[in-house]
Design a protein around this motif. Structure first.
Motif, PDB file in Angstrom:
ATOM      1  N   UNK A 123       0.770  -1.150  -0.003  1.00 47.16           N
ATOM      2  CA  UNK A 123      -0.018   0.181   0.094  1.00 47.16           C
ATOM      3  C   UNK A 123       0.797   1.320  -0.041  1.00 47.16           C
ATOM      4  N   UNK A 124       0.248   2.162  -0.861  1.00 49.60           N
ATOM      5  CA  UNK A 124       0.935   3.682  -0.826  1.00 49.60           C
ATOM      6  C   UNK A 124       0.588   4.170   0.444  1.00 49.60           C
ATOM      7  N   UNK A 125      -0.734   4.261   0.998  1.00 52.05           N
ATOM      8  CA  UNK A 125      -1.164   4.789   2.274  1.00 52.05           C
ATOM      9  C   UNK A 125      -2.234   3.738   2.639  1.00 52.05           C
ATOM     10  N   UNK A 126      -2.362   3.945   4.096  1.00 47.85           N
ATOM     11  CA  UNK A 126      -3.564   3.043   4.789  1.00 47.85           C
ATOM     12  C   UNK A 126      -4.286   3.985   5.641  1.00 47.85           C
ATOM     13  N   UNK A 127      -5.582   3.662   5.726  1.00 45.91           N
ATOM     14  CA  UNK A 127      -6.610   4.142   6.691  1.00 45.91           C
ATOM     15  C   UNK A 127      -6.641   2.944   7.786  1.00 45.91           C
ATOM     16  N   UNK A 128      -6.583   3.644   9.048  1.00 44.90           N
ATOM     17  CA  UNK A 128      -6.882   2.679  10.008  1.00 44.90           C
ATOM     18  C   UNK A 128      -8.021   3.235  10.631  1.00 44.90           C
ATOM     19  N   UNK A 129      -8.981   2.056  10.531  1.00 42.74           N
ATOM     20  CA  UNK A 129     -10.637   2.611  11.043  1.00 42.74           C
ATOM     21  C   UNK A 129     -11.051   1.791  12.239  1.00 42.74           C
ATOM     22  N   UNK A 130     -11.751   2.318  13.073  1.00 44.77           N
ATOM     23  CA  UNK A 130     -12.358   1.476  14.120  1.00 44.77           C
ATOM     24  C   UNK A 130     -13.759   2.082  14.495  1.00 44.77           C
ATOM     25  N   UNK A 131     -14.773   1.230  14.843  1.00 43.65           N
ATOM     26  CA  UNK A 131     -15.876   1.723  15.318  1.00 43.65           C
ATOM     27  C   UNK A 131     -16.277   2.646  14.381  1.00 43.65           C
ATOM     28  N   UNK A 132     -16.279   2.229  12.957  1.00 44.80           N
ATOM     29  CA  UNK A 132     -16.795   3.235  12.002  1.00 44.80           C
ATOM     30  C   UNK A 132     -16.398   4.476  11.634  1.00 44.80           C
ATOM     31  N   UNK A 133     -15.248   4.696  12.508  1.00 47.37           N
ATOM     32  CA  UNK A 133     -14.772   5.995  12.338  1.00 47.37           C
ATOM     33  C   UNK A 133     -13.225   5.971  11.911  1.00 47.37           C
ATOM     34  N   UNK A 134     -12.737   7.295  11.331  1.00 49.80           N
ATOM     35  CA  UNK A 134     -11.154   7.187  10.811  1.00 49.80           C
ATOM     36  C   UNK A 134     -10.357   7.376  11.990  1.00 49.80           C
ATOM     37  N   UNK A 135      -9.270   6.427  12.152  1.00 47.88           N
ATOM     38  CA  UNK A 135      -8.450   6.936  13.367  1.00 47.88           C
ATOM     39  C   UNK A 135      -7.126   7.664  12.815  1.00 47.88           C
ATOM     40  N   UNK A 136      -6.685   7.307  11.305  1.00 49.73           N
ATOM     41  CA  UNK A 136      -5.675   7.787  10.869  1.00 49.73           C
ATOM     42  C   UNK A 136      -5.650   7.316   9.404  1.00 49.73           C
TER      43      UNK A 136
END
Length: 310
Positions: free
Chosen positions: A202-215
């Motif tokens: 991956x070039x970038x990743x989105x960390x998500x938890x409980x339906x929200x973006x963490x980073x």
């Protein structure tokens, strides 16, 4: 340039469960983008909203500038989806399944036949073209799911746990296939529980938890926020660790006669650490560094998110 995916404040609930809770991020055209999160984080729900399997309660999502709700047909023609679960007609030869899929996207019979064989060749199972899905091995079934996603020549390829349950060699073979697709200009959205997979691809990743973006960041940027472990051998080790006044040092302790330092940005910490040890009269005999991993950063961030929401 129009974003491949533009998600703005997405909301979706199932009864009392808030599957998406204000999720927002963008994926650039041509990007290899990872979606990481624990089970129940909202990853599959997000994918379902893009492909029309779930309708948003709020917010707006676009694929290459087309609204996923109002312009569904335009969106669906641009997406190839390899879902985690098998949802295949098991009673037809896999070539026919792919021909039918290509036909749904407007290809003629001749074009559909050509596209079906090209897709099977791309994933390395062209010799199984006349085999029913049920008769394929587990690894070949995974390859076929990827072929089905590719047969329509999508601009956006969505892979939901594409290598779950496969052996290491097949996983690496599939990595090679999707890397070539991305190099050819196809945007890829990947969900995975294999953190190594995200780091590699991956070039970038989105960390998500409980339906929200963490980073959202590159794997390298995320791991730079973690802590490295510096394991130092000393000629005459003390019983307790010296005290170090350095902003990058989180902790220092003695373990089995070795100085173990936890630090952020070990590349800048080590020279200062060596100078301080020399000033204190300690001779360094050897050194070992263990860099922070994306997996450790991921676990730390999701734990922090869980603590905030409790």
């Amino acid at each position: 340039m129009t974003a491949a995916i533009d998600a703005d404040n997405l909301r979706k609930s199932y009864g009392d469960v808030q599957a998406l809770d204000g999720l927002s991020f963008t994926v650039d055209a041509g990007e290899f983008f990872g979606l990481l999160g624990p089970n129940g984080a909202g990853k599959t729900t997000f994918i379902n909203t893009l492909v029309g399997l779930a309708r948003l309660d709020g917010g707006r999502a676009e694929v290459f500038g087309f609204d996923v709700t109002e312009e569904y047909r335009e969106v669906r023609d641009r997406i190839g989806l390899a879902p985690q679960e098998y949802n295949v007609d098991r009673f037809f030869p896999i070539r026919e399944v792919l021909e039918h899929k290509a036909g749904y996207h407007g290809f003629s019979s001749e074009q559909a036949s050509e596209r079906a064989m090209n897709a099977l060749e791309t994933v390395g199972i062209a010799e199984k073209a006349d085999t029913r899905f049920d008769w394929l091995s587990g690894g070949m079934k995974r390859r076929f799911m990827l072929a089905r996603a590719l047969v329509s020549d999508p601009d956006l390829l969505i892979l939901d746990e594409p290598t779950a349950g496969v052996d290491v060699q097949l996983r690496r073979d599939l990595w090679s296939v999707i890397e070539r697709m991305n190099a050819g200009g196809t945007t890829i959205l990947l969900t995975t529980h294999y953190i190594e997979e995200a780091e590699r691809l991956c070039d970038r990743v989105a960390i998500v938890d409980r339906g929200r973006k963490v980073e959202v960041a590159s794997p390298d940027d995320l791991t730079a926020r973690g802590t490295d472990t510096i394991d130092v051998g000393l000629a005459d080790p003390p019983a307790t660790a010296p005290e170090f006044a350095h902003d990058g040092i989180v902790d220092a302790r003695m373990e089995d006669g070795r100085l173990v330092v936890t630090a952020r940005g070990s590349g800048t910490v080590i020279p200062d650490l060596f100078r301080e040890l020399d000033r204190l009269g300690y001779e360094v005999t050897d050194l070992d560094i263990r860099r922070a991993s994306l997996e450790e950063v991921f676990v730390d961030m999701t734990r922090q998110e869980e603590a905030v929401t409790q």
